[in-house]
Design a protein around this motif. Structure first.
Motif, PDB file in Angstrom:
ATOM      1  N   TYR A  42       0.868  -1.167   0.000  1.00  0.00           N
ATOM      2  CA  TYR A  42       0.000   0.000   0.000  1.00  0.00           C
ATOM      3  C   TYR A  42       0.913   1.227   0.000  1.00  0.00           C
ATOM      4  N   TYR A  43       0.341   2.364  -0.373  1.00  0.00           N
ATOM      5  CA  TYR A  43       1.148   3.580  -0.461  1.00  0.00           C
ATOM      6  C   TYR A  43       0.455   4.706   0.293  1.00  0.00           C
ATOM      7  N   GLN A  44       1.235   5.426   1.091  1.00  0.00           N
ATOM      8  CA  GLN A  44       0.686   6.581   1.807  1.00  0.00           C
ATOM      9  C   GLN A  44       1.382   7.854   1.314  1.00  0.00           C
ATOM     10  N   PRO A  45       0.595   8.876   0.966  1.00  0.00           N
ATOM     11  CA  PRO A  45       1.193  10.107   0.449  1.00  0.00           C
ATOM     12  C   PRO A  45       2.063  10.825   1.484  1.00  0.00           C
ATOM     13  N   ILE A  46       3.137  11.412   1.000  1.00  0.00           N
ATOM     14  CA  ILE A  46       3.950  12.338   1.782  1.00  0.00           C
ATOM     15  C   ILE A  46       3.771  13.703   1.127  1.00  0.00           C
ATOM     16  N   VAL A  47       3.402  14.690   1.946  1.00  0.00           N
ATOM     17  CA  VAL A  47       2.963  15.980   1.427  1.00  0.00           C
ATOM     18  C   VAL A  47       3.986  17.071   1.762  1.00  0.00           C
ATOM     19  N   TYR A 257      -3.143  10.322   8.419  1.00  0.00           N
ATOM     20  CA  TYR A 257      -4.516  10.042   8.017  1.00  0.00           C
ATOM     21  C   TYR A 257      -5.250  11.301   7.569  1.00  0.00           C
ATOM     22  N   PHE A 258      -4.834  12.467   8.067  1.00  0.00           N
ATOM     23  CA  PHE A 258      -5.477  13.710   7.643  1.00  0.00           C
ATOM     24  C   PHE A 258      -5.409  13.844   6.120  1.00  0.00           C
ATOM     25  N   TYR A 259      -4.295  13.453   5.545  1.00  0.00           N
ATOM     26  CA  TYR A 259      -4.145  13.503   4.082  1.00  0.00           C
ATOM     27  C   TYR A 259      -4.704  12.236   3.448  1.00  0.00           C
ATOM     28  N   SER A 260      -4.238  11.111   3.914  1.00  0.00           N
ATOM     29  CA  SER A 260      -4.747   9.826   3.424  1.00  0.00           C
ATOM     30  C   SER A 260      -4.155   8.685   4.225  1.00  0.00           C
ATOM     31  N   LYS A 261      -4.930   7.640   4.406  1.00  0.00           N
ATOM     32  CA  LYS A 261      -4.379   6.395   4.930  1.00  0.00           C
ATOM     33  C   LYS A 261      -3.545   5.757   3.822  1.00  0.00           C
ATOM     34  N   PRO A 262      -2.734   4.761   4.167  1.00  0.00           N
ATOM     35  CA  PRO A 262      -2.075   3.999   3.099  1.00  0.00           C
ATOM     36  C   PRO A 262      -3.155   3.334   2.245  1.00  0.00           C
ATOM     37  N   VAL A 263      -3.010   3.410   0.918  1.00  0.00           N
ATOM     38  CA  VAL A 263      -4.032   2.871   0.005  1.00  0.00           C
ATOM     39  C   VAL A 263      -3.371   1.986  -1.057  1.00  0.00           C
ATOM     40  N   PRO A 264      -4.162   1.111  -1.701  1.00  0.00           N
ATOM     41  CA  PRO A 264      -3.611   0.288  -2.781  1.00  0.00           C
ATOM     42  C   PRO A 264      -3.060   1.166  -3.912  1.00  0.00           C
TER      43      PRO A 264
END
Ligand code: C2E
Ligand code: CA
Ligand code: CA
Ligand code: CA
Length: 278
Positions: A42-47, A257-264
Motif C-alpha cells: 500500500y502507499y501513503q502520500p507524503i505531502v 490520516y489527515f491527508y490519506s491512509k495507506p491505500v492500494p
C-alpha cells in the motif's frame, strides 16, 4: 512473588504460550504467502507542507491471510525478522515499489520511501545487490528513492553498515531516520551517519494540542534537525490543528490520516491524478 524455574514461561504462562504458537503458525503462513505472491504494498502520500502537494509515497506492506485475516505489519515484520523471511520480504518491497514508482513518474515526479529493517543490514552485500537490481530493473532514478531505517540500526551498527549507507548515498539515494525519538539515538550517531532526513514519530504529535511538553519536544527536534541540516517529515498528522502547528514551525513534509491512509496502488494513482489536475 512466585519464583519461576527455567521453564516457568511454558509451565505457568499459558498466554505466552498462545502468543508463541500464533507466531509460529503465522511464520509458516507467511512463508507460503511470499511463495504465492500474496503480499501487497500500500502507499501513503507524503505531502510538502509549504504547497500541500503530494511529493512522495511510503510503501507499506499488507498481508491478508485466509485463516488469520488481515495481519498487521506491526505483528508480521517482527516475526519475519526472527525467522529470516525479512530478507525476502525486503527484496519484494524494494523491487515492487521501485517498479511502481518508476511507472508513476509519467504522472508526477514523486519520491518513493521504502522501509528497510535493521536485520536486513546483517547481510550488507546482499542488501546492496537487491537495491541496485531494483533500481536497474525499474529504471527509477536513485535520487527518487528514499530508504527509511530505524534507530536500532545505529545502536547495533558496525563499519560495514556505515560503509553501505555511504555507498547508497553516493548513488544518490536519500537516507531517512524513521521513528525518531523512540529508540536509542544519541546525537553523536546522527552526526556520524550520513542521513538526509528525519521522521518524527507519530507519538509526539498525538498530544501536541494539550501537552506543552510534547510541543516542546517537537520544537526541539525541529531545531536540532535544522542545525544538522536534515529535512523533517512529521508522521501521524491527523488534524488541521496538526497541520497548522507544523506549518507554523516550518516543518518541510508531513504524512498521516489527515491527508490519506495507506491505500492500494490504484487508489494512490487516483490521488496523483487529482494533484496534477488541481
Ligand atoms: P512505520 O514505518 O513507522 O510506518 C508508519 C505507520 O504509521 C504505518 O503503519 C501507517 O499506516 C501508520 N500511520 C500513518 N499515518 C498515521 C496516522 O495519521 N495515524 C495513525 N494512527 N497511524 C498512521 P503500518 O502500515 O501498520 O506499518 C507499521 C510498521 O510496520 C511500519 O511503521 C514499519 O515499521 C513496518 N513495516 C510496514 N511495511 C514494511 C516493510 O515493507 N518493510 C519493513 N521492514 N517494515 C515495514
Ligand atoms: Ca517508515
Ligand atoms: Ca515511522
Ligand atoms: Ca513504527
Amino acid at each position: 512473588v512466585k519464583q519461576e524455574g527455567r521453564n516457568g514461561f511454558n509451565l505457568y504462562n499459558p498466554d505466552m504460550n498462545k502468543d508463541a504458537q500464533r507466531a509460529l503458525a503465522l511464520g509458516t503462513r507467511l512463508r507460503s504467502a511470499i511463495n504465492n505472491d500474496e503480499l501487497e504494498l500500500y502507499y501513503q502520500p507524503i505531502v510538502d507542507l509549504s504547497t500541500d502537494k503530494i511529493v512522495g509515497a511510503e510503501a507499506l506492506m499488507r498481508w491478508r491471510d485466509e485463516e488469520f485475516g488481515a495481519v498487521s505489519p506491526e505483528e508480521f515484520i517482527p516475526i519475519a525478522e526472527k525467522n529470516g523471511l525479512i530478507h525476502r520480504i525486503g527484496e519484494l518491497a524494494i523491487s515492487k515499489a521501485c517498479m511502481q514508482a518508476a511507472e508513476w513518474q509519467q504522472i508526477s515526479p514523486i519520491h518513493l520511501s521504502v522501509n528497510i529493517s535493521s536485520v536486513q543490514f546483517r547481510y550488507c552485500e546482499q542488501l546492496y545487490a537487491q537495491i541496485r537490481h531494483a533500481l536497474l530493473k525499474s529504471g527509477l532514478d536513485p535520487e527518487l528513492l528514499d530508504i527509511e531505517v530505524t534507530e536500532s540500526l545505529l545502536f547495533n551498527h558496525n563499519e560495514e553498515v556505515l560503509q553501505l549507507l555511504s555507498r547508497l548515498q553516493s548513488m544518490g539515494i536519500k537516507l531517512t531516520i524513521d521513528d525518531f525519538g523512540t529508540g536509542y539515538s544519541a546525537l553523536s550517531y546522527l552526526q556520524k551517519f550520513p542521513f538526509d532526513r528525519l521522521k518524527i514519530d507519530r507519538s509526539f504529535l498525538q498530544q501536541i494540542e494539550n501537552k506543552s511538553e510534547d510541543r516542546e519536544l517537537v520544537n526541539a527536534i525541529l531545531a536540532m534537525a535544522k542545525a544538522l541540516k536534515l529535512e523533517v517529515v512529521a508522521e501521524g498528522i491527523e488534524s488541521q490543528k496538526h497541520v497548522d502547528y507544523l506549518k507554523g514551525k516550518r516543518c518541510e513534509f508531513g504524512q498521516g490520516y489527515f491527508y490519506s491512509k495507506p491505500v492500494p496502488a490504484s487508489e494512490f494513482e487516483q490521488l496523483l491524478h487529482e494533484v496534477v489536475a488541481a
